[in-house]
Design a protein around this motif. Structure first.
Motif, PDB file in Angstrom:
ATOM      1  N   GLN A   9       0.769  -1.127  -0.079  1.00 19.82           N
ATOM      2  CA  GLN A   9      -0.144  -0.101   0.102  1.00 19.82           C
ATOM      3  C   GLN A   9       0.960   1.277  -0.022  1.00 19.82           C
ATOM      4  O   GLN A   9       0.587   2.368  -0.616  1.00 19.82           O
ATOM      5  N   TRP A  10       1.941   1.063   0.778  1.00 20.98           N
ATOM      6  CA  TRP A  10       2.923   2.307   0.690  1.00 20.98           C
ATOM      7  C   TRP A  10       3.388   2.759  -0.524  1.00 20.98           C
ATOM      8  O   TRP A  10       3.592   3.885  -1.109  1.00 20.98           O
ATOM      9  N   ILE A  11       3.898   1.739  -1.050  1.00 19.35           N
ATOM     10  CA  ILE A  11       4.544   1.706  -2.405  1.00 19.35           C
ATOM     11  C   ILE A  11       3.471   2.404  -3.358  1.00 19.35           C
ATOM     12  O   ILE A  11       3.913   3.336  -4.308  1.00 19.35           O
ATOM     13  N   THR A  12       2.156   1.860  -3.187  1.00 16.61           N
ATOM     14  CA  THR A  12       1.289   2.356  -4.318  1.00 16.61           C
ATOM     15  C   THR A  12       1.110   3.900  -3.985  1.00 16.61           C
ATOM     16  O   THR A  12       1.247   4.799  -4.906  1.00 16.61           O
ATOM     17  N   ALA A  13       0.950   4.038  -2.703  1.00 21.18           N
ATOM     18  CA  ALA A  13       1.077   5.665  -2.264  1.00 21.18           C
ATOM     19  C   ALA A  13       2.047   6.591  -2.826  1.00 21.18           C
ATOM     20  O   ALA A  13       1.694   7.356  -3.397  1.00 21.18           O
ATOM     21  N   VAL A  14       3.254   6.187  -2.728  1.00 22.84           N
ATOM     22  CA  VAL A  14       4.592   6.938  -3.009  1.00 22.84           C
ATOM     23  C   VAL A  14       4.323   6.798  -4.837  1.00 22.84           C
ATOM     24  O   VAL A  14       4.439   7.986  -5.096  1.00 22.84           O
TER      25      VAL A  14
END
Length: 112
Positions: A9-14
């Motif tokens: 999820q963090w990768i997608t948000a970045v």
């Protein structure tokens, strides 16, 4: 359907440049700060390399331990955050601690 891990999820948000979502994920999953420098993006780059044009996101990542001077892990040769960008984009990164090495200096026409 599998739920994405907090890191995914963090990768997608970045990737989306979503500062609010990245901040929320850091708050709800503090362990993500331990992974802030992982080379999980294209060319084995870290989050700061990927989002070097997004200063609010850069600042948030720096607050959580990001390293502006980490080179990519690309097998054909690592790149620094200051390579291949304009001097205008580089200036605030340098102000935040990015080191102008020989490769960045050539890329930025700063050989003096």
């Amino acid at each position: 359907m599998d739920e994405k891990s907090s890191f995914e999820q963090w990768i997608t948000a970045v990737l989306d440049g979503d500062v609010t979502r990245v901040k929320s994920l850091f708050e709800s999953h503090p362990e993500l700060a331990d992974r802030v420098n992982e080379q999980a993006f294209s060319f084995d780059s870290s989050a700061v390399f990927h989002c070097r044009n997004n200063l609010p996101l850069i600042d948030l990542l720096l607050e959580h331990g990001a390293d502006l001077n980490q080179k990519t892990g690309w097998s054909a040769g690592g790149f620094g955050i200051l390579e291949g960008i304009s001097p205008q984009v580089a200036e605030p990164l340098i102000e935040r601690g990015a080191i102008v090495d020989i490769w960045a200096a050539v890329s930025l026409d700063m050989v003096e």
